[in-house]
Design an enzyme around this catalytic site. Structure first.
Site, PDB file in Angstrom:
ATOM      1  N   GLY A  41      15.653  31.444 -12.683  1.00  0.00           N
ATOM      2  CA  GLY A  41      16.624  31.321 -13.768  1.00  0.00           C
ATOM      3  C   GLY A  41      17.722  32.354 -13.643  1.00  0.00           C
ATOM      4  O   GLY A  41      17.477  33.502 -13.264  1.00  0.00           O
ATOM      5  N   ARG A 331      19.989  28.031 -41.021  1.00  0.00           N
ATOM      6  CA  ARG A 331      20.048  26.751 -40.322  1.00  0.00           C
ATOM      7  C   ARG A 331      18.961  25.769 -40.743  1.00  0.00           C
ATOM      8  O   ARG A 331      19.233  24.590 -40.964  1.00  0.00           O
ATOM      9  CB  ARG A 331      19.916  27.001 -38.824  1.00  0.00           C
ATOM     10  CG  ARG A 331      21.107  27.731 -38.292  1.00  0.00           C
ATOM     11  CD  ARG A 331      20.943  28.084 -36.839  1.00  0.00           C
ATOM     12  NE  ARG A 331      22.156  28.763 -36.400  1.00  0.00           N
ATOM     13  CZ  ARG A 331      22.335  29.246 -35.183  1.00  0.00           C
ATOM     14  NH1 ARG A 331      21.379  29.137 -34.278  1.00  0.00           N
ATOM     15  NH2 ARG A 331      23.455  29.835 -34.869  1.00  0.00           N
ATOM     16  N   HIS A 402      18.091  22.241 -30.944  1.00  0.00           N
ATOM     17  CA  HIS A 402      18.989  23.290 -30.486  1.00  0.00           C
ATOM     18  C   HIS A 402      18.303  24.432 -29.734  1.00  0.00           C
ATOM     19  O   HIS A 402      18.707  24.807 -28.645  1.00  0.00           O
ATOM     20  CB  HIS A 402      19.722  23.843 -31.702  1.00  0.00           C
ATOM     21  CG  HIS A 402      20.699  24.924 -31.413  1.00  0.00           C
ATOM     22  ND1 HIS A 402      21.769  24.733 -30.576  1.00  0.00           N
ATOM     23  CD2 HIS A 402      20.774  26.205 -31.836  1.00  0.00           C
ATOM     24  CE1 HIS A 402      22.471  25.866 -30.505  1.00  0.00           C
ATOM     25  NE2 HIS A 402      21.879  26.763 -31.241  1.00  0.00           N
ATOM     26  N   GLU A 426      14.881  32.928 -23.562  1.00  0.00           N
ATOM     27  CA  GLU A 426      14.407  31.849 -24.433  1.00  0.00           C
ATOM     28  C   GLU A 426      13.052  31.312 -23.970  1.00  0.00           C
ATOM     29  O   GLU A 426      12.318  30.690 -24.745  1.00  0.00           O
ATOM     30  CB  GLU A 426      15.462  30.720 -24.504  1.00  0.00           C
ATOM     31  CG  GLU A 426      15.187  29.736 -25.627  1.00  0.00           C
ATOM     32  CD  GLU A 426      16.277  28.687 -25.816  1.00  0.00           C
ATOM     33  OE1 GLU A 426      17.436  28.933 -25.423  1.00  0.00           O
ATOM     34  OE2 GLU A 426      15.956  27.617 -26.377  1.00  0.00           O
ATOM     35  N   ARG A 436      15.323  31.187 -35.628  1.00  0.00           N
ATOM     36  CA  ARG A 436      16.165  32.221 -35.025  1.00  0.00           C
ATOM     37  C   ARG A 436      17.462  32.397 -35.818  1.00  0.00           C
ATOM     38  O   ARG A 436      18.068  31.416 -36.224  1.00  0.00           O
ATOM     39  CB  ARG A 436      16.515  31.866 -33.577  1.00  0.00           C
ATOM     40  CG  ARG A 436      17.470  32.852 -32.946  1.00  0.00           C
ATOM     41  CD  ARG A 436      17.716  32.536 -31.493  1.00  0.00           C
ATOM     42  NE  ARG A 436      18.474  31.325 -31.256  1.00  0.00           N
ATOM     43  CZ  ARG A 436      19.804  31.236 -31.354  1.00  0.00           C
ATOM     44  NH1 ARG A 436      20.532  32.275 -31.694  1.00  0.00           N
ATOM     45  NH2 ARG A 436      20.404  30.090 -31.099  1.00  0.00           N
TER      46      ARG A 436
HETATM   47  C1  FAD Z   1      25.371  24.944 -27.757  1.00  0.00           C
HETATM   48  C2  FAD Z   1      24.630  26.234 -27.903  1.00  0.00           C
HETATM   49  C3  FAD Z   1      25.239  27.327 -28.512  1.00  0.00           C
HETATM   50  C4  FAD Z   1      24.565  28.534 -28.642  1.00  0.00           C
HETATM   51  N1  FAD Z   1      25.207  29.597 -29.235  1.00  0.00           N
HETATM   52  C5  FAD Z   1      24.563  30.786 -29.310  1.00  0.00           C
HETATM   53  C6  FAD Z   1      25.233  31.928 -29.850  1.00  0.00           C
HETATM   54  O1  FAD Z   1      26.385  31.862 -30.269  1.00  0.00           O
HETATM   55  N2  FAD Z   1      24.575  33.107 -29.887  1.00  0.00           N
HETATM   56  C7  FAD Z   1      23.290  33.236 -29.427  1.00  0.00           C
HETATM   57  O2  FAD Z   1      22.751  34.322 -29.468  1.00  0.00           O
HETATM   58  N3  FAD Z   1      22.647  32.174 -28.899  1.00  0.00           N
HETATM   59  C8  FAD Z   1      23.245  30.961 -28.833  1.00  0.00           C
HETATM   60  N4  FAD Z   1      22.576  29.883 -28.288  1.00  0.00           N
HETATM   61  C9  FAD Z   1      21.276  30.095 -27.664  1.00  0.00           C
HETATM   62  C10 FAD Z   1      21.434  30.780 -26.310  1.00  0.00           C
HETATM   63  O3  FAD Z   1      22.582  30.298 -25.656  1.00  0.00           O
HETATM   64  C11 FAD Z   1      20.244  30.564 -25.393  1.00  0.00           C
HETATM   65  O4  FAD Z   1      19.066  30.767 -26.096  1.00  0.00           O
HETATM   66  C12 FAD Z   1      20.278  31.537 -24.217  1.00  0.00           C
HETATM   67  O5  FAD Z   1      21.512  31.494 -23.582  1.00  0.00           O
HETATM   68  C13 FAD Z   1      19.161  31.265 -23.241  1.00  0.00           C
HETATM   69  O6  FAD Z   1      19.329  32.091 -22.112  1.00  0.00           O
HETATM   70  P1  FAD Z   1      18.241  32.166 -20.964  1.00  0.00           P
HETATM   71  O7  FAD Z   1      18.753  33.109 -19.966  1.00  0.00           O
HETATM   72  O8  FAD Z   1      16.905  32.427 -21.550  1.00  0.00           O
HETATM   73  O9  FAD Z   1      18.177  30.696 -20.358  1.00  0.00           O
HETATM   74  P2  FAD Z   1      19.325  29.728 -19.786  1.00  0.00           P
HETATM   75  O10 FAD Z   1      20.670  30.280 -19.917  1.00  0.00           O
HETATM   76  O11 FAD Z   1      19.026  28.398 -20.381  1.00  0.00           O
HETATM   77  O12 FAD Z   1      19.036  29.690 -18.238  1.00  0.00           O
HETATM   78  C14 FAD Z   1      17.968  28.983 -17.679  1.00  0.00           C
HETATM   79  C15 FAD Z   1      17.998  29.168 -16.193  1.00  0.00           C
HETATM   80  O13 FAD Z   1      16.783  28.706 -15.633  1.00  0.00           O
HETATM   81  C16 FAD Z   1      17.037  27.838 -14.558  1.00  0.00           C
HETATM   82  N5  FAD Z   1      15.938  26.870 -14.526  1.00  0.00           N
HETATM   83  C17 FAD Z   1      15.421  26.162 -15.570  1.00  0.00           C
HETATM   84  N6  FAD Z   1      14.401  25.401 -15.153  1.00  0.00           N
HETATM   85  C18 FAD Z   1      14.277  25.620 -13.830  1.00  0.00           C
HETATM   86  C19 FAD Z   1      13.396  25.121 -12.830  1.00  0.00           C
HETATM   87  N7  FAD Z   1      12.409  24.273 -13.109  1.00  0.00           N
HETATM   88  N8  FAD Z   1      13.577  25.565 -11.555  1.00  0.00           N
HETATM   89  C20 FAD Z   1      14.557  26.445 -11.246  1.00  0.00           C
HETATM   90  N9  FAD Z   1      15.394  26.960 -12.156  1.00  0.00           N
HETATM   91  C21 FAD Z   1      15.250  26.548 -13.430  1.00  0.00           C
HETATM   92  C22 FAD Z   1      18.374  27.243 -14.806  1.00  0.00           C
HETATM   93  O14 FAD Z   1      18.952  26.865 -13.576  1.00  0.00           O
HETATM   94  C23 FAD Z   1      19.103  28.409 -15.460  1.00  0.00           C
HETATM   95  O15 FAD Z   1      19.645  29.227 -14.464  1.00  0.00           O
HETATM   96  C24 FAD Z   1      23.249  28.649 -28.172  1.00  0.00           C
HETATM   97  C25 FAD Z   1      22.618  27.559 -27.579  1.00  0.00           C
HETATM   98  C26 FAD Z   1      23.291  26.350 -27.466  1.00  0.00           C
HETATM   99  C27 FAD Z   1      22.575  25.175 -26.892  1.00  0.00           C
END
Ligand code: FAD
Ligand code: SF4
Ligand code: FES
Lengths: 639, 247
Positions: A41, A331, A402, A426, A436
């Site tokens: 990720g 929310r 979401h 996440e 959240r």
């Molecule tokens: C529309 C929207 C708006 C949002 N706005 C906000 C906000 O304003 N403020 C806030 O705090 N949060 C917000 N959130 C929530 C927040 O964006 C996410 O919770 C957060 O960005 C998740 O980050 P992460 O690094 O955990 O995962 P992600 O950014 O989802 O990254 C996941 C990574 O894992 C990789 N991956 C997944 N499965 C596999 C697999 N099987 N094999 C290889 N790679 C894989 C993907 O390629 C990616 O690189 C929002 C969410 C959404 C949907």
């Protein structure tokens, strides 16, 4: 002994992390380059962890399914990122941020973890700023903050409506620097197919190269999952289309417990479904509720245009039900209230599944220019998608899946129940309880990666410095590769008539109807039957064209949907087990006289951590009791 | 509405591609362009044919994954939109729509409409960052940054790395992409420290990867979904020349 030892340090809340850090073991810089770490990720969680571990001198390998790490779903975050800087001098503090998250999460999160997330939040902002993230500034050159998600202080850092993209670019740039230095090796367009566990420890992964179809083996001394949330289980959601639950699910099947899977946040303000081919719901930022007023007609099935409905025939139901918070209720509350009105027959639009978000009063009061400055890009986005201008006619909105508060169970060191397997961002469960708060996910994902994991993983790795490189020809790798191949061949050989997307859509509808905003025992039991039937049909009638030795997007989808069928059942088991309402989890059987969520702290003040119990068997429940030493549990009231 | 689609089909990087024509009926006008392609793919699969491969993820104009050359224009015929933001409302019943991948030697075709843009990552790796380790930074408000600079940084950092600028340019130059990054980072005092080195190494990498040079045709600016301005290229050139003189 239960594996659920959360390892929460003793002592006063504010000292826990400091004291704990002092006791964590270190890895000598000379030894670090002999240690391999896999990070799956590249969102804010994965990129931050990988770049920081690279800076520390470990040998890091990073994976993502996109063609570039910069495209991870974190880019989509609009609203902002929280920190307890108190730049506005409005008496904010680490404690207040902690308290708001604990209360907002409806008392189903761990005190110690939440406090720590708040504690490191300021460092996150400092680092992003140094990396060149252009947070909004005022004319004096200092950083501006806004209030977000109905809290009483202004602690949200933002970059217009693109906070996620701008932070992601910062995190990606730091990652790029380590890639150029050779401490980090990047593997894009790879999908994790399985976790490899050797002698009880996580030792590697097998991935599919999405371009060539090759199954590759990668070994390491520790594996970090930063694979994001599984909100796409509903098919229609605000997430990127390829977001999935597969990596976490594979870890679950290899022994990692899955915590509170049914805690899913349904966001109240997304653009409603417009047609049957739709595959994605676009979020309209929560900040719109600062100026927009939510309403439906007082008369059922009113077909008049919104602007033709006179003021006294409109029901501003949030203001009516929640006079203290009005349109700014959290929310979960706003989502359920919209569903309640639509189910009762007052919904608007062609499907009756939407409500109005009206800016007329705000435009009259503040002037169009002010509204344009604040929300111009969102209004344009809405206009492009629906063909209607929110300056002239109210927006139509409806709730959409979401964010997943649930995820892999982790202890205070961010380690899962599989030694050597860590989960951050996440993908883990710990900091948001049952709901959240806005802008606290970017804060947590980044805090995990930059300032928590790099310390705690060293404690585990300190015992691994004598372990030589893990060979990839061990039987456990053979087995994992064989399973991955067999599964791919199975998908390709069914040769039925229905696409993976079509199954996904049907699964999503079951999840949405019975395990969405509102749940009850009967519906959940029905969902189990329906998912079982659908799953059976899937394995008989799936159609995947092409071969496994090429870019095959249908094959990718099939794997993700197959896992969602299983994960969906886990959500239902979890929702069935929790016979209370809390946060986003609303059990109809547990509500107050006025229809609000009713918690049952006596019986359910615990984290439900599920253990895989073999295919086809019910998973086993383990309970981590939540101890509240520093806050008093209260009813969450917004009236 | 009913439309005719002429789509570039190419099995993989090595094979030769060709156009195939498909008739698609009952396209709804509130579909997005990519939903229309999903619909086509569903129909193709049901009829035992191979679906069309195309990159996409966020479907809301922010991840930069999508990118199709539509009727001779990158991301199609709408102002400041990515392919995923394009709506079928803009097309008419009976239209013929031609879909091609980005055409540039530095972005080889992977399959159908999917290209390999890893060259952009390589350019970024060459210097598109500020060298600071986690934990080393001072308080975020310790260095005030004029609002104007912060706004310029925001505008340039909103480049999503889609590659439309390269696809639009007759020289297949990546100058707009590079200039956006360089301009973004140069807005901050800590970003200025490596500014000259950054320009030199990113431009050198771009040349090495076979992108053409900029001859100011402005096609990139017109097609950039994020409105990155060509003035960033002029700024980059000025700094580049003064750096060369000092060498
Ligand atoms: C529309 C929207 C708006 C949002 N706005 C906000 C906000 O304003 N403020 C806030 O705090 N949060 C917000 N959130 C929530 C927040 O964006 C996410 O919770 C957060 O960005 C998740 O980050 P992460 O690094 O955990 O995962 P992600 O950014 O989802 O990254 C996941 C990574 O894992 C990789 N991956 C997944 N499965 C596999 C697999 N099987 N094999 C290889 N790679 C894989 C993907 O390629 C990616 O690189 C929002 C969410 C959404 C949907
Ligand atoms: S400069 Fe514009 S067109 Fe070029 S990659 Fe960035 S966003 Fe795309
Ligand atoms: S799919 Fe993300 S920008 Fe188009």
């Amino acid at each position: 002994m239960s594996k659920l030892d959360a390892k929460i340090p003793e002592g006063p809340l504010a000292d826990k992390w400091t004291n704990h850090k002092a006791k964590l073991h270190l890895v000598n810089p000379a030894n670090r380059k002999k240690i391999d770490i896999i990070v799956v990720g590249t969102g804010l969680a994965g990129s931050s962890a990988a770049s920081t571990l690279g800076e520390l001198g470990y040998n890091v390998k990073v994976f993502c399914y996109q063609d570039s790490p910069r495209r991870a779903h974190s880019v989509a975050a609009q609203g902002g990122i929280n920190a307890a800087k108190n730049y506005k001098n409005d008496n904010d503090s680490v404690y207040r941020l902690f308290y708001d998250m604990i209360k907002g999460g409806d008392y189903r999160a761990r005190e110690a973890n939440v406090y720590r997330a708040a504690e490191v939040s300021n460092l996150v902002i400092d680092h992003y700023t140094a990396l060149g993230v252009p947070f909004a500034r005022d004319y004096g050159g200092y950083i501006d903050n806004r209030s977000f998600g109905g809290v009483q202080v202004s602690r949200t850092f933002y970059a217009k409506g693109q906070t996620g993209q701008q932070c992601m670019i910062g995190a990606y740039s730091a990652l790029s620097r380590q890639i150029s230095k050779g401490t980090v090796t990047m593997y894009p367009r790879r999908e994790m197919m399985d976790l490899v566990v050797i002698d009880g420890k996580a030792r590697g992964i097998v991935v599919r190269n999405l371009i060539t179809g090759e199954i590759e083996r990668h070994s390491a001394h520790a594996v970090v999952l930063a694979t994001g949330g599984y909100g796409t289980i509903y098919y229609l959601s605000t997430l990127a289309l390829n977001s999935n639950g597969s990596a976490a699910w594979k870890a679950f099947k290899k022994g990692a417990y899955f915590a509170n899977p049914s805690f899913v946040q349904i966001h109240p303000t997304s653009i409603p479904v417009l047609n049957d081919h739709q595959c994605k719901l676009t979020l309209m930022s929560e900040s719109l509720r600062n100026d927009g007023r939510v309403w439906v007609p007082k008369q059922k099935g009113d077909t008049r245009k919104p602007n033709d409905i006179p003021e006294d025939e409109r029901d501003y139901y949030l203001e009516r039900r929640y006079p203290a918070f009005g349109n700014l209720v959290p929310r979960d509350v706003a989502s359920r209230a919209a569903k309640e009105r639509c189910d009762a027959g007052y919904g608007v639009g062609p499907t009756g599944l939407s409500v109005y978000l009206d800016f007329k009063d705000a435009i009259n009061k503040k002037g169009r220019q002010v509204i344009e400055d604040s929300y111009g890009n969102l209004f344009d986005m809405y206009h492009k998608i629906t063909g209607e201008s929110p300056y002239e006619t109210p927006m139509r909105i409806y709730p959409a899946g979401h964010y997943t508060m649930g995820g892999l169970w982790i202890d205070y060191n961010l380690m899962t129940t599989v030694p050597g397997l860590f989960a951050i961002g996440e993908a883990n469960f710990s900091d948001h309880g049952a709901n959240r708060l806005g802008a606290s996910s970017l804060m947590q994902t980044s805090g995990d990666g930059y300032f928590i994991l790099p310390y705690t993983i060293a404690d585990y790795l300190a015992d691994e410095i004598k372990t030589p490189k893990i060979a990839t020809n061990l039987p456990q790798f053979d087995e994992a590769e064989k399973n991955a191949r067999e599964r791919i061949n199975k998908f390709l050989s069914i040769n039925g008539t229905e696409t993976a997307t079509s199954f996904h859509k049907r699964l999503g509808k079951i999840m949405w109807d019975y395990c969405g905003m509102v749940r009850n025992e009967e519906g959940l039991k029905k969902a189990l039957t329906l998912i079982n039937e659908l799953k059976e049909e899937f394995w008989k009638n799936l159609k995947v064209p092409g071969t496994g030795e090429e870019l095959n997007q249908e094959l990718e989808k099939a794997g993700r949907v197959a896992d969602f069928m299983e994960l969906g059942k886990l959500l239902v088991y979890d929702a069935l087990n929790r016979k209370e309402s809390c946060g986003a989890h609303f059990r109809e059987e547990s509500q107050t006289d006025t229809g609000e969520a009713k918690r049952n702290d006596e019986q359910y003040s615990y984290v439900a951590a599920w253990e895989f119990n073999g295919d086809g068997n019910e998973p086993q429940l383990h309970k981590e009791e939540l101890k509240f030493e520093f806050v008093k549990l209260q009813e969450r009231s917004y009236k | 509405m009913n439309i005719k689609l002429k789509i570039w089909r190419q099995k993989n990087a090595k094979s030769k591609g060709r156009f195939e024509t498909y008739q698609l009926n009952d396209v709804a006008e509130d579909m997005s362009f990519l939903e229309m392609l999903d619909y086509l793919n569903g129909t193709l699969i049901k009829n035992g044919k191979e679906p069309v491969a195309f990159d996409h993820d966020c479907r809301e104009g922010i991840c930069g994954s999508c990118g199709i050359y539509i009727n001779g224009r990158p991301h199609g015929n709408d102002h400041r939109t990515t392919t995923c933001e394009l709506r079928m409302r803009l097309f008419k019943d009976g239209d013929t729509v031609t879909l091609e991948p980005w055409r540039s030697a530095s972005f080889p075709v992977v399959k159908d409409l999917v290209v390999d843009r890893s060259a952009f990552d390589k350019i970024t790796n060459a210097g598109g960052y500020i060298s600071v380790n986690a934990g080393a930074a001072q308080d975020a408000n310790a260095i005030p940054v004029p609002k104007h600079n912060a706004d310029v940084a925001f505008d340039t950092a909103s480049c999503v790395g889609c590659g439309a600028c390269v696809a639009a340019c007759k020289n297949a130059s990546a100058m707009l992409f590079v200039a956006a990054k360089v301009t973004h980072l140069a807005q901050f005092p800590q970003g200025r420290i490596e500014a000259v080195e950054r320009i030199k190494s990113m431009v050198a990498k771009m040349d090495e990867l076979g992108f053409g040079s900029c001859t100011n045709t402005r096609a990139c600016e017109a097609e950039c979904p994020k409105g990155i301005s060509i003035s960033t290229i002029a700024k980059l050139n000025r700094e580049f020349i003064s750096a060369k003189i000092k060498d």
